[in-house]
Design a protein around this motif. Structure first.
Motif, PDB file in Angstrom:
ATOM      1  N   GLN A 317       7.093 -24.073  21.607  1.00 20.83           N
ATOM      2  CA  GLN A 317       6.579 -22.633  21.985  1.00 20.83           C
ATOM      3  C   GLN A 317       5.843 -22.697  23.245  1.00 20.83           C
ATOM      4  O   GLN A 317       5.848 -21.624  23.913  1.00 20.83           O
ATOM      5  N   VAL A 318       5.079 -23.634  23.546  1.00 18.97           N
ATOM      6  CA  VAL A 318       4.191 -23.562  24.822  1.00 18.97           C
ATOM      7  C   VAL A 318       5.245 -23.567  25.896  1.00 18.97           C
ATOM      8  O   VAL A 318       4.981 -22.722  26.982  1.00 18.97           O
ATOM      9  N   GLY A 319       6.284 -24.407  26.033  1.00 18.95           N
ATOM     10  CA  GLY A 319       7.272 -24.638  27.067  1.00 18.95           C
ATOM     11  C   GLY A 319       7.804 -23.223  27.349  1.00 18.95           C
ATOM     12  O   GLY A 319       8.013 -22.756  28.481  1.00 18.95           O
ATOM     13  N   HIS A 320       8.152 -22.484  26.141  1.00 16.59           N
ATOM     14  CA  HIS A 320       8.802 -21.283  26.050  1.00 16.59           C
ATOM     15  C   HIS A 320       7.695 -20.064  26.615  1.00 16.59           C
ATOM     16  O   HIS A 320       8.339 -19.503  27.500  1.00 16.59           O
ATOM     17  N   ARG A 321       6.615 -20.099  26.197  1.00 15.48           N
ATOM     18  CA  ARG A 321       5.854 -19.333  26.808  1.00 15.48           C
ATOM     19  C   ARG A 321       5.613 -19.295  28.327  1.00 15.48           C
ATOM     20  O   ARG A 321       5.478 -18.325  29.233  1.00 15.48           O
ATOM     21  N   LEU A 322       5.248 -20.526  28.743  1.00 20.51           N
ATOM     22  CA  LEU A 322       5.290 -20.944  30.202  1.00 20.51           C
ATOM     23  C   LEU A 322       6.299 -20.438  31.091  1.00 20.51           C
ATOM     24  O   LEU A 322       6.076 -20.032  32.019  1.00 20.51           O
ATOM     25  N   ALA A 323       7.377 -20.910  30.475  1.00 20.48           N
ATOM     26  CA  ALA A 323       8.740 -20.479  31.312  1.00 20.48           C
ATOM     27  C   ALA A 323       8.770 -18.980  31.490  1.00 20.48           C
ATOM     28  O   ALA A 323       9.491 -18.295  32.457  1.00 20.48           O
ATOM     29  N   GLY A 324       8.502 -18.216  30.410  1.00 19.20           N
ATOM     30  CA  GLY A 324       8.301 -16.588  30.650  1.00 19.20           C
ATOM     31  C   GLY A 324       7.548 -16.263  31.235  1.00 19.20           C
ATOM     32  O   GLY A 324       7.783 -15.115  31.692  1.00 19.20           O
ATOM     33  N   ALA A 325       6.422 -16.771  31.612  1.00 20.14           N
ATOM     34  CA  ALA A 325       5.426 -16.300  32.518  1.00 20.14           C
ATOM     35  C   ALA A 325       5.684 -16.503  34.092  1.00 20.14           C
ATOM     36  O   ALA A 325       4.880 -16.206  34.909  1.00 20.14           O
ATOM     37  N   LEU A 326       6.596 -17.253  34.470  1.00 22.72           N
ATOM     38  CA  LEU A 326       6.941 -17.835  35.793  1.00 22.72           C
ATOM     39  C   LEU A 326       7.524 -16.679  36.800  1.00 22.72           C
ATOM     40  O   LEU A 326       8.029 -15.687  36.181  1.00 22.72           O
ATOM     41  N   ARG A 327       7.309 -16.783  38.153  1.00 26.41           N
ATOM     42  CA  ARG A 327       7.996 -15.925  38.763  1.00 26.41           C
ATOM     43  C   ARG A 327       9.527 -16.342  38.975  1.00 26.41           C
ATOM     44  O   ARG A 327       9.878 -17.436  38.833  1.00 26.41           O
ATOM     45  N   PRO A 328      10.162 -15.615  39.537  1.00 30.08           N
ATOM     46  CA  PRO A 328      11.948 -15.928  39.848  1.00 30.08           C
ATOM     47  C   PRO A 328      11.511 -16.891  40.689  1.00 30.08           C
ATOM     48  O   PRO A 328      11.073 -16.942  41.830  1.00 30.08           O
ATOM     49  N   GLY A 329      12.499 -17.936  40.465  1.00 30.25           N
ATOM     50  CA  GLY A 329      12.550 -19.327  41.565  1.00 30.25           C
ATOM     51  C   GLY A 329      11.764 -20.303  41.296  1.00 30.25           C
ATOM     52  O   GLY A 329      11.869 -21.376  41.672  1.00 30.25           O
ATOM     53  N   ASP A 330      10.700 -20.002  40.232  1.00 28.93           N
ATOM     54  CA  ASP A 330       9.789 -21.313  40.117  1.00 28.93           C
ATOM     55  C   ASP A 330      10.233 -21.838  39.113  1.00 28.93           C
ATOM     56  O   ASP A 330      11.225 -21.507  38.123  1.00 28.93           O
ATOM     57  N   ALA A 331       9.731 -22.963  38.549  1.00 29.20           N
ATOM     58  CA  ALA A 331      10.087 -23.922  37.524  1.00 29.20           C
ATOM     59  C   ALA A 331       8.961 -24.460  36.692  1.00 29.20           C
ATOM     60  O   ALA A 331       7.762 -24.815  37.271  1.00 29.20           O
ATOM     61  N   VAL A 332       9.247 -24.688  35.461  1.00 27.42           N
ATOM     62  CA  VAL A 332       8.096 -25.428  34.520  1.00 27.42           C
ATOM     63  C   VAL A 332       8.840 -26.567  33.880  1.00 27.42           C
ATOM     64  O   VAL A 332      10.013 -26.443  33.481  1.00 27.42           O
ATOM     65  N   GLY A 333       8.053 -27.728  33.930  1.00 30.88           N
ATOM     66  CA  GLY A 333       8.615 -28.953  33.109  1.00 30.88           C
ATOM     67  C   GLY A 333       7.704 -29.557  32.279  1.00 30.88           C
ATOM     68  O   GLY A 333       6.347 -28.974  32.276  1.00 30.88           O
TER      69      GLY A 333
END
Length: 702
Positions: A317-333
């Motif tokens: 869930q943390v990964g999903h929320r972080l991915a949803g808060a990013l700007r277009p073109g950014d990445a989270v891992g």
């Protein structure tokens, strides 16, 4: 007997072929015979003319030849057929043509060509049977790349792939072209051509190529292999379905670059993406790449208490929320464990900070998991690449250093990297490296006396580890033990400390100075489950009595895994080893949980002394007395730590504490100095508390 049971229309060009010829009249008598016919019939003309064919050649009666003869007379149409004459075991090609006087018979020996055709047919049947035994879709091609035969697997592939061609006699390359990428079709055509056009008598190397074929519903992968049949211009082409293998390889490649639990890019992938962002350089306005590291606060405790299944749900869930808060073109891992990292493009420091606070804001709502609501927070570190930066590891290290600083400030903080943090990070790296190598030989132990309040007698000592750094001098535990905890080096340090302190206590006891030795134990030792063995080994090697060893543990270390702690401490307590809770008042465990352990001593932290003093305006006895009364009810002795002033001493005495330690009585000292200090106390009357109260409070310790 006949091998061909049907009449064939006469080919017009056969009339010009110089064949053996004889003529028969309506009665079937020979009326003319040419020289070629004499040779093939093995009779001279004078032996045949005027005689009926059935009398000269009785074996031909009631055969295909006689039947065709009757048919020509009956309908006046020419016949052409192949005929096997059994007495000579040879094949002949015969053409019967009606004329006004009877029938003209043209024939020639075709036995050699018939045998060659038969051999080719037999070879083709053998090859077809071999192809049927192959599991892969396989075809046999002639020198014109036409399909001579194919096995059932090929038929199934044609059906599944929706190929309309690919039947026997069709062009192989035209059959397979639909659904192929143009480059693959060209490669296969060139490979087949290379095998076919190899010089006669040579053994051309087999051709092999892997390709994909797409249909409206799916994509499959195949390996085509082509090899020439020995001593033949034909080639065998097999098509092996490698879809499962390719998909397995693709899955492995995906897993190699992604985190299995969350599906996010893993550390290696994020570093690759960061390297690409750094290689692209800064924009015209100086904006560049930034890394934001997020470390979940106290997640290990949540994971251990709620279970790894719920812990995994929370991480997803943390990964999903972080991915949803990013700007277009950014990445989270996910870096691993409970750490995540975001890569942001085109950032100034202010942009990166805004994004960091936005990511931190995703934790404001609790995370639902298995019917419960779990609050989470994160410590966040931010690092923005400087112009010309190219090393993704260095940028990640900077962001990690900022995160570490944020965590040191308390939970749920954001910290932007500054150059000073890099030096702190380098020190942590140096500490971690040296602790694995030579530093353990540079550790020394200082001992702080623990004194009875009722008599002032020295009851024992607490062992406090120091590092005699070759360049920085004597370092206190705050400078290196936290790193030892993070890296797991605290376990070998504690193991060494147990051996050193029990040996020292046994030596003092042998000299007539029996002092109970208190040693701090880390929560890491419970997790490693070697504590019982390490304590027993130290006691056995030193010869120290088990009841002369006290293991001190903090509330927090026990709260991380109370069941595992209780199991190991119970074993040691039964063996005679004493257990104390250190820094009581700084943790957050429940008293019920705390006192369910085999505790013999409770050490009241200095912070409680100060708090009680402030709340009661100098009359802190009531607060401390309540704590001490609770310990006595449970049969536990109390020790007041951090006693630095005469007022502190008076307060803990009035509260009824059993023992005391602190700078007012004695600073931590090297082991070689302790016997002299005890001797001086004895010479001064033996009451260390009275001696301390009678002199000026000691200034800050080194």
């Amino acid at each position: 007997m006949a091998a061909d049971d049907g009449a064939r229309p006469v080919r017009p060009d056969m009339a010009a072929v110089p064949d053996a010829v004889f003529r028969l009249d309506a009665e079937g008598r020979f009326t003319s015979v040419n020289a070629a016919a004499e040779r093939l019939l093995e009779h001279r003309a004078d032996e045949l003319l005027g005689r009926r064919a059935r009398d000269v050649f009785p074996a031909a009666v009631d055969t295909l030849a006689a039947e065709r003869y009757q048919q020509v007379f009956a309908d006046g149409r020419a016949r052409e057929f192949d005929y096997f004459y059994e007495p000579r075991s040879r094949w002949f090609e015969i053409r019967m043509v009606p004329d006004p006087l009877g029938i003209g018979v043209y024939f020639r020996d075709v036995d050699s060509s018939q045998q060659a055709d038969a051999e080719r047919d037999a070879e083709l049947r053998r090859l077809t049977s071999v192809l049927e035994a192959l599991p892969s879709a396989t075809v046999l091609l002639d020198q014109d790349r036409r399909i001579l035969t194919a096995n059932r697997a090929w038929t199934e592939v044609r059906s599944q792939s929706g190929l309309s061609g690919g039947v026997v006699g069709s062009d192989y390359l035209a059959a397979i072209r639909p659904g192929l990428a143009p480059a693959d079709a060209e490669t296969i055509a060139a490979g087949i051509r290379g095998v076919l056009e190899a010089p006669s008598g040579t053994a051309p190397a087999p051709f092999e190529h892997e390709y994909s074929r797409s249909t409206p519903t799916t994509t499959g992968w195949f390996r085509v292999q082509a090899a020439r049949v020995e001593r033949s211009p034909r080639i065998v082409v097999t098509h092996t379905d490698i879809t499962e293998r390719v998909r397995g390889e693709q899955a492995l490649a995906w897993r190699a670059r992604h985190d299995d639990l969350t599906g996010l890019p893993n550390r290696g992938t994020l570093l690759d993406l960061t390297a690409e962002a750094l290689a692209a350089g800064s924009g015209a306005d100086g904006a560049g790449a930034a890394l934001i590291v997020l470390d979940l606060d106290g997640f290990k405790t949540i994971n251990d208490s709620l279970g790894h299944g719920i812990g995994d749900q929370l991480l997803r869930q943390v990964g999903h929320r972080l991915a949803g808060a990013l700007r277009p073109g950014d990445a989270v891992g996910r870096l691993g464990s409970d750490q995540f990292v975001a890569l942001a493009h085109g950032c100034h420091a202010s942009d990166a900070a805004d994004l960091a606070f936005r990511l931190q804001g995703t934790f404001t709502r609790p995370f639902p998991a298995s019917g419960i609501s779990v609050p989470l927070s994160a410590s966040v570190g931010v690092a923005v690449a400087q112009p010309g930066a190219r090393d993704p590891h260095e940028l990640l290290s900077d962001a990690d250093a900022a995160m570490f600083a944020a965590k040191s400030m308390g939970r749920d903080r954001v910290r932007l990297f500054s150059p000073g943090l890099r030096e702190a990070a380098r020190w942590r790296l140096e500490v971690a490296t040296r602790l694995r190598d030579e530093a353990i030989d540079q550790l020394v132990v200082y001992y702080q006396p623990v004194v009875r309040l009722d008599t002032g007698a020295v009851e024992g000592v607490e062992a406090l580890v120091r590092w005699q750094h070759p360049e920085r001098g004597l370092l206190g535990p705050d400078t290196f033990l936290a790193v030892a905890e993070e890296t797991g080096q605290i376990i070998p340090i504690t193991r060494w400390l147990l051996r050193e302190t029990t040996r020292r206590a046994a030596a003092w006891a042998a000299e007539g100075l029996p002092l109970r030795m208190s040693v701090n134990i880390s929560a890491r030792h419970f997790s490693a489950e070697t504590l019982v063995r390490d304590v027993r080994l130290a006691l056995r090697e030193s010869g120290l009595a088990p009841d002369q060893l006290v293991l001190e543990l903090t509330e927090t270390s026990i709260a991380e895994d109370p069941t595992r702690a209780e199991d190991q401490l119970t074993v040691l307590r039964r063996a005679g080893v004493r257990v104390a809770i250190d820094d009581f008042g700084t943790g957050w465990s429940s008293l019920a949980q705390l006192f369910s352990l085999p505790i013999g001593t409770l050490k009241i932290d200095r912070s409680l002394l100060i708090a009680a003093e402030q709340v009661t305006g100098g009359e802190g006895g009531a607060v401390l007395a309540a704590i001490v009364a609770l310990t006595r009810t449970l049969g536990i002795r109390s020790v007041a730590e951090g006693v630095e002033t005469v007022d502190h001493l008076r307060m803990v005495r009035e509260a009824g504490c059993d023992m005391v330690q602190g700078w007012l009585l004695a600073h931590p000292m090297p082991g070689d100095d302790l016997p002299d200090w005890v001797r001086r106390v004895h010479e001064a009357g033996g009451d260390a508390c009275a001696i301390a109260a009678a002199r000026t409070p000691v200034p800050s310790a080194p």
